[in-house]
Design an enzyme around this catalytic site. Structure first.
Site, mmCIF file in Angstrom:
data_model
loop_
_atom_site.group_PDB
_atom_site.id
_atom_site.type_symbol
_atom_site.label_atom_id
_atom_site.label_comp_id
_atom_site.label_asym_id
_atom_site.label_seq_id
_atom_site.Cartn_x
_atom_site.Cartn_y
_atom_site.Cartn_z
ATOM 1 N N ASP A 310 0.832 -1.198 -0.024
ATOM 2 C CA ASP A 310 0.018 -0.080 0.030
ATOM 3 C C ASP A 310 0.864 1.155 0.110
ATOM 4 O O ASP A 310 2.105 1.270 -0.025
ATOM 5 C CB ASP A 310 -0.789 0.001 1.320
ATOM 6 C CG ASP A 310 -2.148 0.732 1.071
ATOM 7 O OD1 ASP A 310 -2.273 1.706 0.198
ATOM 8 O OD2 ASP A 310 -3.236 0.512 1.757
ATOM 9 N N TRP A 311 0.334 2.289 0.150
ATOM 10 C CA TRP A 311 1.070 3.754 0.133
ATOM 11 C C TRP A 311 2.213 3.690 0.882
ATOM 12 O O TRP A 311 2.057 3.921 2.017
ATOM 13 C CB TRP A 311 -0.143 4.900 0.128
ATOM 14 C CG TRP A 311 0.242 6.122 -0.199
ATOM 15 C CD1 TRP A 311 0.925 7.093 0.423
ATOM 16 C CD2 TRP A 311 -0.031 6.609 -1.535
ATOM 17 N NE1 TRP A 311 0.984 8.481 -0.031
ATOM 18 C CE2 TRP A 311 0.419 8.082 -1.357
ATOM 19 C CE3 TRP A 311 -0.713 6.300 -2.782
ATOM 20 C CZ2 TRP A 311 0.522 9.081 -2.382
ATOM 21 C CZ3 TRP A 311 -0.569 7.208 -3.907
ATOM 22 C CH2 TRP A 311 -0.304 8.552 -3.639
#
Length: 781
Positions: A310-311
């Site tokens: 994820d980010w």
């Protein structure tokens, strides 16, 4: 000779054992496709391989001009692809929806550069979570929590098919969906992004969505389908504090039986990729866990898909989790654990540091090859080497009326009727007062991940859709509907900030101000529809400190109740907010959850009786802050069973139980039977029940099959949902519903961490009917 014979015999036995334990590929191997992957991999340099493992945010490749229009910087794009060989780009500029034409222009240019400099197409990804979130003019459906409430997997597949079609119209081949983070804690700000609290509901919905997004053949995905990234692997939705991206602490049984199950089913259904949980489980960050990423997922399931972070989550290993000393060390840990692609949105430092790690022997060349092989496999499966771009001719149905009607239908099937005293509903032609902060807002109806990340500041993109007030005006006539909200949201502030009109309402004693517009409207109306709940949010900005619905909103309902006029509460919220002090004041309660752009129209159809309610709660709705629980509690927790009525003597009080929902008609269950009342571990049980529509209206009923293990070697769950289906019945019509239940699905994870089905007594339950059965043997898996 004797020794040779024994050697041969031992070899044969070993080969037989290997053959018996070999796991079939989760996605069937395609020899021709694999050959192409290997040919491409063989010609790549180390720099090209590492570049494929990086995913950058589109924002770093452009900027806004003087007119505040975002422009792609072709020079920057040239540099990032020619020098750094970047394999993937994601996101919308400024996290705001672009037009189809803009996406076509940008992604085509990215593909042109990718094919020119490295001969490998980019795989572009967007958070198209309940429709085309980041594409203007497309179709938005109800949020996933609504699809869970529908208990209709066909709706989930249909939503995914349409989203895939419209994504490809915008030239996007990869979506970060489905979401199957079990929503078992109502404090968590992403409850609404999954299908609810139950593992089986999430598992069946994720399989349906994967088939809808990708089609039936994950090795050959056509130009009208997209690759999926099932997320967030796993246990992301169980933070101990209730705050987003904070640690989870779960038993091994809970992890394996419940939180892992939807992802296991996603892998077996052929999801091309998975996105990894940002947090940690029992002190182990998922991005650092070889056990969870490689062993459980890639090896045990023989899943050859790709894992993406994820980010910027690799950074968390040293910045937040403190299991790495710096970014280089974090990259070493994550890649060796099984991460294939790093979503490192603003920097190419990942490439520099990973190359150093390979040259130092701290990350093996074979691990790099395995990661890149998985990335290339995704791109070949999506057909990007042969057709890097899609859109244009063949996509004329983008944003069409047919798709809008399907979204409307999905909303109708996903709105839950929780209370209807005296059959107040369906609502005849009446003078209606519509009030509350959710009464005249599209943002509340479509929720987060709608045109923008938080769903905010997008009113210019939703003008064609109806708010609840507007939909009720269309249904009952504008002359019969009055809007006086009294409480509104501060659209420039945090999602929970409200504006209170003290000229209409006194907060200290919950009284209407004499002579105010609200007081006059309440006196003149026949019925009050109070639209209350939450504004849109997602992720960390959606954290809360108090699960109670805001005091302003509760005081509004209390003041209106003093008028004696019947009140219909319309709950429009992403998680169950506590309303125990105002629920008794309402004659009817309708939970719309987050129903999307056509949610208000669906609500009007349901309130008027033009459509019938058929949804059920996909989570347990709590009544008090110290009584947060789920339907599948351990029997020793002594929670009230909540079967058909509230149990106010229970130690944990619930507002409404999982699976609860009313209709304008009634259904009767009878003749529950099982073909093998005494069964063995290898049996498949055929379970049948008769369901009859005993009311006066056509209706749909979600039929839920539960099991209970009455005595076990560890404390058993009260009950577990094992299967469900949805049927449609005319008045007086009866249908036999049949489930096929493999006996091994009644197994549980024992104290030693192994699956076990124990001999002994079980009970099956469907509706009001129960049947007992006996397992005659114990089997350890």
């Amino acid at each position: 000779m004797k020794k040779s014979f024994l050697t041969i015999l031992l070899a044969c036995v070993t080969m037989l054992m290997v053959a018996q334990t070999r796991v079939e590929p989760a996605i069937p191997r395609d020899a021709a496709l694999e050959a192409k992957v290997e040919q491409t991999l063989a010609r790549m340099t180390l720099d090209e391989k590492i570049g494929q493992m990086l995913e950058l945010n589109l924002d770093v490749m452009g900027s806004y001009d003087a007119r505040r229009v975002w422009q792609l910087n072709e020079t920057m794009l040239d540099t990032l692809i020619s020098k750094w060989k970047v394999g993937s780009i994601l996101n919308a500029p400024g996290t705001r929806a672009a037009t189809v034409e803009q996406w076509q222009k940008w992604i085509r240019l990215i593909q042109e550069k990718s094919m020119k400099y490295i001969g490998i197409p980019d795989v572009y990804g967007l958070d198209h979570n309940h429709g085309v979130t980041y594409t203007q003019g497309g179709t938005l459906f109800p949020q996933p929590i609504n699809l869970g409430a529908s208990f209709n997997t066909a709706l989930a597949r249909e939503m995914a098919e349409i989203t895939a079609y419209e994504s490809r119209a915008a030239n996007c081949p990869w979506v970060y969906n489905p979401v199957v983070d079990l929503s078992r804690d109502p404090r968590w700000p992403r409850v609404w992004e999954s299908f609810g609290e139950d593992a089986i509901v999430n598992a069946k919905m994720v399989v349906a969505e994967i088939k809808g997004y990708q089609g039936d053949d994950p090795n050959h995905i056509d130009r009208f389908h997209v690759g999926t990234s099932t997320k967030h692997y796993f246990a992301y939705g169980a933070p101990w504090t209730g705050k987003d991206r904070t640690p989870a602490y779960l038993s091994p049984q809970m992890l394996r039986e419940k939180y892992f199950e939807p992802f296991r089913q996603a892998a077996l259904a052929g999801t091309l990729t998975m996105m990894v949980n940002s947090g940690s489980v029992n002190g182990v960050p998922l991005h650092a866990s070889y056990e969870y990423l490689t062993k459980w997922l890639k090896e045990d399931l023989n899943w050859d898909g790709m894992l993406v972070t994820d980010w910027a989550d690799i950074n968390n290993l040293f910045q937040r989790e403190h299991v790495a000393k710096d970014k280089k060390d974090a990259i070493r840990i994550a890649v060796n654990a099984g991460i294939d692609m790093s979503m490192d949105p603003y920097s190419v430092e990942f490439c520099i540091l990973l190359k150093e790690l390979v040259e130092e022997g701290k990350v093996s060349q074979s691990r790099i090859d395995d990661a890149v092989r998985r990335i290339l496999r995704v791109k070949y499966r999506l057909g990007l080497f042969d057709q890097p771009n899609t859109g244009g001719a063949g996509y004329e149905k983008f944003g069409c009326e047919e798709f809008a009607q399907k979204s409307l239908h999905a909303a109708e099937e996903s709105i839950v009727l929780l209370k209807n005293e005296g059959n107040l509903l369906p609502l005849e032609s009446s003078k209606i007062l519509v009030t509350g902060p959710n009464a005249n807002s599209m943002r509340c109806l479509h929720g987060g991940w709608s045109y923008t990340w938080q769903g905010s500041m997008a009113s210019d993109l939703t003008e064609r859709y109806n708010t609840i007030y507007e939909a009720l005006c269309n249904k009952y006539g504008q002359q019969n509907v009055t809007l006086e909200q009294a409480v509104t949201y501060n659209e420039r502030g945090a999602y929970f900030q409200e504006t209170f009109d003290n000229a209409q309402l006194s907060t200290h004693n919950a009284q209407l101000i004499e002579g105010s517009r609200l007081q006059k409207a309440a006196e003149a109306c026949d019925v009050i529809i109070a639209c209350i709940g939450e504004n849109s949010y997602t992720e960390t900005p959606g954290n809360l400190t108090d699960l109670w619905l805001s005091e302003n909103q509760r005081n509004l309902v209390k003041a209106l109740a003093k008028t004696g006029k019947p009140i219909i509460l319309v709950l429009n919220e992403g998680r169950p907010r506590l309303i125990a002090d105002i629920e008794p004041l309402a004659r009817a309660v309708v939970h719309v959850l987050i129903p999307g752009n056509y949610g208000a129209d669906a609500l009007a159809n349901l309130l008027s009786g033009e459509a019938n309610f058929s949804a059920k709660l996909p989570y347990t709705y709590p009544k008090e802050i110290n009584s947060l629980n789920t339907y599948d509690y351990k029997v020793s927790e002594e929670v009230g069973t909540m079967e058909g009525a509230y149990n106010y003597d229970a130690k944990v009080n619930l507002q409404w139980p999982f699976g609860y929902g009313l209709s304008y008609t009634t259904f009767a269950y009878s003749n529950l039977r099982v073909d093998k009342p005494r069964f063995k571990a290898g049996d498949v049980l055929t379970v049948s029940v008769d369901v009859k529509n005993t009311g006066q209206r056509a209706g749909k009923e979600a039929v839920l099959l539960y099991s209970s293990d009455l005595v076990a070697s560890i404390v058993p769950d009260n009950r577990r949902l094992r299967d469900f289906t949805k049927i449609s019945l005319q008045p007086g019509e009866q249908q036999t519903v049949t489930f096929q239940l493999p006996a091994r699905e009644l197994a549980f994870v024992g104290a030693d961490g192994r699956w076990i089905l124990e001999e002994g007594d079980f009970r099956l339950k469907v509706g009001t009917e129960t049947v007992n059965l006996v397992c005659t043997e114990t089997m350890v898996y």
